[in-house]
Structure formats: C-alpha cells, structure tokens
Write an enzyme that holds these catalytic residues in place. Structure first.
Site, PDB file in Angstrom:
ATOM      1  N   TRP A  65       0.874  -1.183   0.000  1.00  0.00           N
ATOM      2  CA  TRP A  65       0.000   0.000   0.000  1.00  0.00           C
ATOM      3  C   TRP A  65       0.910   1.232   0.000  1.00  0.00           C
ATOM      4  CZ3 TRP A  65      -1.597   2.865   4.806  1.00  0.00           C
ATOM      5  CH2 TRP A  65      -2.571   3.831   4.522  1.00  0.00           C
ATOM      6  N   ASP A  90      -0.142  -4.842   9.634  1.00  0.00           N
ATOM      7  CA  ASP A  90      -1.150  -3.867   9.231  1.00  0.00           C
ATOM      8  C   ASP A  90      -2.420  -4.665   8.966  1.00  0.00           C
ATOM      9  OD1 ASP A  90      -2.801  -2.040   8.028  1.00  0.00           O
ATOM     10  OD2 ASP A  90      -1.347  -1.338   6.535  1.00  0.00           O
ATOM     11  N   LYS A 139     -12.891  -0.353   6.593  1.00  0.00           N
ATOM     12  CA  LYS A 139     -13.508  -1.266   5.617  1.00  0.00           C
ATOM     13  C   LYS A 139     -14.534  -2.192   6.270  1.00  0.00           C
ATOM     14  CE  LYS A 139      -9.845   0.256   3.457  1.00  0.00           C
ATOM     15  NZ  LYS A 139      -9.499   0.806   2.189  1.00  0.00           N
TER      16      LYS A 139
END
Ligand code: KET
Length: 461
Positions: A189, A270, A306
C-alpha cells in the site's frame, strides 16, 4: 508587509537577505524609489498603489512546489470529473453496493441510534482513547481468551484509523529503536512509504509479488527477510494483502515466523481488512494470532474503515503485544506521550460505534452477517469477472490468478500504459499499478470490465 513596500527597495535588508525577493525586484523595476525621492504626492500615491499591487502577488511560499496527486485518492477526483456514462471507479478500496452506491452498515445505524438515545456527551477522551473501544478492539484481534490479554501484555491505544495508528507506531520506532529499519513488501500500500519517510524510519523492500505467476514470490520473500539486519521490523499485511490480494498460506506463515524468530525481527502487522478477506473475523486474524501464540512481541495497526464501513470516522488502534505487563504499561505510556502533541486525544464517535457493536451480542452477530454479505458480494464479482474474461478471451491466457487472490482487490498484472488505456479509452478509473477494487464493481459491469481488460492486455504494450 505594507511597511516593507513604503520603505523603498534599498531599505529592506530583511526582504533582500537570502533568496532573491520578488517584492524588492518588482518595486525596483517600477522605478518607485526615484519617484518617491522627488516628493511628488500624486506620484508617491501611484508608487504606493503599484507597490501594494506588486506586494499582493508575492508570497513567502512562492517556492513551494505543487505536490503530486495521491495515486489512490487522486483517482476518485479524476473519476468525479469524468462525464462518460460507462465510467467505473475501481480506484479506492471502498465498498459499494450492487448499485454501486456507498453503504452504511445497518449495525452502524443501530449503534448510532443507541448512542443518541443514551444522550452521550462530547467530553474529551483520554489520550489513549475510549476504554471500552480499546478493550473490544484488542479482543477482536486476538480473541478475548488470548493469553496476552489475560496477562495484560497488550498496550492498546486508539488511533486515527489504520493510517494514524501506523504513523504512531512509526514514531515509536523512530524514538525507541532508532537504529532499526522496517522492511515492507514490494509492492505494498503506497502510503506505507510516506508514513515511514515522514516518521524518519529507514525502510527497504522485500520481494513479495512474482509477475510471472501473478502469485507470491515466497522464496524471494524469505531470502530478503533473512538478509535484513537482525532486529528489523517486518511489515506484514495481516490478511488480504494490498494491492496484490495474495496472502501466504498457513504453512508459509509458519515458515515466515521461523525466519523472524531466527533473525530476532519484530513483526509489525497492518490489519485493515479483518473479516473482509474470508468473511470471518477469526480466520482473518490467523496470522497475527500465530505470532502472538509463538510469544513474539508484535505490533498491530487496526482499521475499521472497511469492515465496519467507518472510512471517515477515522477509527482504529495500535496494539503492541509485549513480553510482560510491565513492559506493556511503559510502551503504552510512551505511545500516549507521542500521540499527545500530535492530536491531543482521538475522536469519540467511531470508537463508540465499535464498542457498541462488539459489546452487544445481537449487534455483533448482525455485524458478522453483514460482513459475510459484503465479502460474499466481492467474491461473486470476482468469480463473474473471471468467467467473463475466460469466455471472452480466445488467446488461451490463464486468468485463474484472479480467483486465487482474496479481499477487496485484484492485481490484474496490467502495466502502467495498459492501466492508462483502461482509464483513457474505457473510463475505468484504477491505480496505475494495475490494481482494481472489486468492491467498486457490480455483477452487471463485469462484462464491460472484461472487454476493457482484454483490449488493454492484448492491444497495449
Ligand atoms: N492499510 C492498508 C493495507 C490499506 O489498504 C489502507 C487503506 C490503510 C491501511 C488505511 O486505511 P485507514 O482508512 O487509514 O484505516 N487503503 C485504501 C484507502 C487509501 O489508500 O487511503 C486503498 O488502498 O484504497
């Protein structure tokens, strides 16, 4: 600044010191100094008007360059500006319904209603955040009966979603492990690099993606982690690796843990997609729990953007699982010390939503059902896209890698010019690395997307 204009060009050492000053240059070019010396009122007024006009054009930030648009969030801006009817936004990882509309989870609406009924106040939270949230988030991640929680070895601090939590951990590494570097996957990312750069933490990459197989380069990954200086931090995506959608298997996770142990590295997870990859919160926490089980000290940044659709509430946490409760207490105190001068204390709204959803058995099971539904919709779209590609593409290319990827994204293997063709010709907005967010795709649009991918893959090089 006005007095600077009146005081004539020569009388402004402050303005002239250092880099050439455009205000000074502008006034000198107008000949103002000479006019004002002659004492003509009209001309003096003219000078003042001109000088002020020149002054208005000048900023002390004149040399600040334009920052490039964000490679992910910038895509949404371009999408909004596009007027074509077929346009599709597959850039940012944000869940959409089958009608391609943003989705607020029912459990979130219910939790908010409860909060209104309770008449919650808006007092400041403690620096570490809402206690009920911190408890719920650590339990969700590790399992309520996990030994690390039972023995109070987890330092949990509420963060500004995943990004803010990663940034806080990076600041901690910079302050307390200044000689260590972080290894991040290639690719990863994009914001990981910015986060460590801004925190002053050196980083390098380990191999992760193999373009030949559109799969995991496991050998390369292991070799690079082995080669890193002992005591490095290894950034790992807990599940649903972004951008590739390729995760290690359970056996591979075990091997990764072996190497980290051998080298004295610290895992730094993460976790932005817990529950979104498989539809199960527990299954998606497998990797983190494996390392905790093996008694590593572990960093974990969590996000509720999310899985609870709380993108703009900025709710997440940094958890540091330590070897003793004493260390955990001290680590937590230092995380708070780092957070306080940055933003004083975190926002309460999202924290209350999470605490209410996780803390209420009915809401919790409703959430799990909604998450399964969201993950299921993404899986259906993934399957439909694969079917369309395989049926339409007569070249014999194997598209089955799409089915092997998990989570919100598919890494299509399209290169930069092919990705640009997707946008310029087909109005499919996506990142230039070939990543598409399947969460922004509907079953109805798979056919069109398959045409766009086939055209870009075969006709652009
Ligand atoms: N980690 C990963 C792996 C990740 O994909 C994101 C967001 C985050 C952390 C941060 O999310 P936050 O909202 O701060 O909790 N990714 C999507 C959005 C973005 O780029 O900001 C994306 O990749 O589209």
């Amino acid at each position: 600044m006005a007095s600077l204009a009146f005081s004539s060009t020569s009388a402004s050492p402050v303005a002239l010191r250092g880099r050439p000053n455009k205000l000074a240059t502008g006034v000198a070019q107008s000949g103002a100094c000479h006019v004002s010396a002659r004492g003509s009122d009209r001309k003096a007024r003219l000078f003042i008007t001109r000088a002020v006009a020149v002054e208005k054009k000048v900023s002390r930030f004149e040399d600040v360059a334009m920052a490039p648009p964000d490679p992910i969030l910038g895509v949404s801006e371009a999408f909004r500006a596009c007027t074509n009817e077929s346009k599709l936004n597959l850039g940012v990882g944000a869940y959409r319904t089958e009608d391609l509309q943003p989705y607020v989870l029912n459990v979130v609406k219910k939790a908010e209603k409860l909060m209104l009924e309770k008449g919650e106040n808006k007092e400041y939270l403690p620096i570490e955040g809402l206690a009920a949230f911190n408890k719920a988030t650590a339990e969700l991640l590790l399992g309520a009966d996990n030994h690390s929680i039972q023995s109070q070895r987890v330092a949990t601090v509420q963060g500004l979603s995943g990004t803010g939590s990663l940034r806080l951990a990076a600041a901690f590494i910079n302050r307390y492990c200044p000689d260590s570097k972080v290894l991040i996957s290639s690719p990863t990312w994009g914001n990981h690099k910015n986060i460590f750069n801004d925190a002053g933490v050196p980083w390098s990459e380990y191999r992760y993606y193999d373009p030949k197989t559109v799969g995991l380069d496991f050998e390369g990954m292991i070799a690079d982690i082995k080669a890193a200086p002992s005591g490095s931090f290894i950034l790992l995506h807990g599940c649903a690796h972004n951008p590739t959608g390729i995760d290690p298997t359970p056996e591979q996770w075990t091997k990764i843990a072996d190497v980290l142990e051998e080298k004295g590295h610290t895992p730094f997870f993460d976790v932005a997609y817990q529950g979104f990859a498989s539809g199960s919160l527990d299954e998606d926490a497998f990797s983190v729990r494996l390392f905790v089980e093996r008694r590593f000290e572990v960093f974990v940044a969590q996000s509720y953007s999310k899985n609870l659709g709380l993108y703009s509430e900025r709710i997440g946490a940094i958890n540091v699982v330590c070897s003793s409760s004493d260390v955990a207490n001290r680590v937590k105190s230092q995380l708070k010390r780092l957070a306080q001068p940055m933003y004083s204390n975190p926002p309460v709204h999202g924290a209350r939503i999470v605490a209410n959803v996780v803390g209420d058995p009915n809401l919790f099971s409703e959430w799990k059902a909604e998450m399964e539904e969201m993950a299921g919709r993404i899986k259906n779209v993934r399957k439909r896209l694969y079917d369309n590609l395989s049926q339409k593409d007569k070249s014999g290319k194997d598209w089955s890698f799409i089915l092997r990827q998990i989570g919100m994204f598919s890494y299509t293997g399209l290169n930069t010019s092919q990705s640009e063709n997707m946008t310029n010709k087909w109005h499919v907005y996506m990142t230039k690395d070939g990543r598409i967010s399947l969460a922004g795709l509907s079953l109805a649009k798979c056919d069109y997307l398959a045409d766009a991918i086939i055209d870009s893959y075969h006709n652009v090089h």
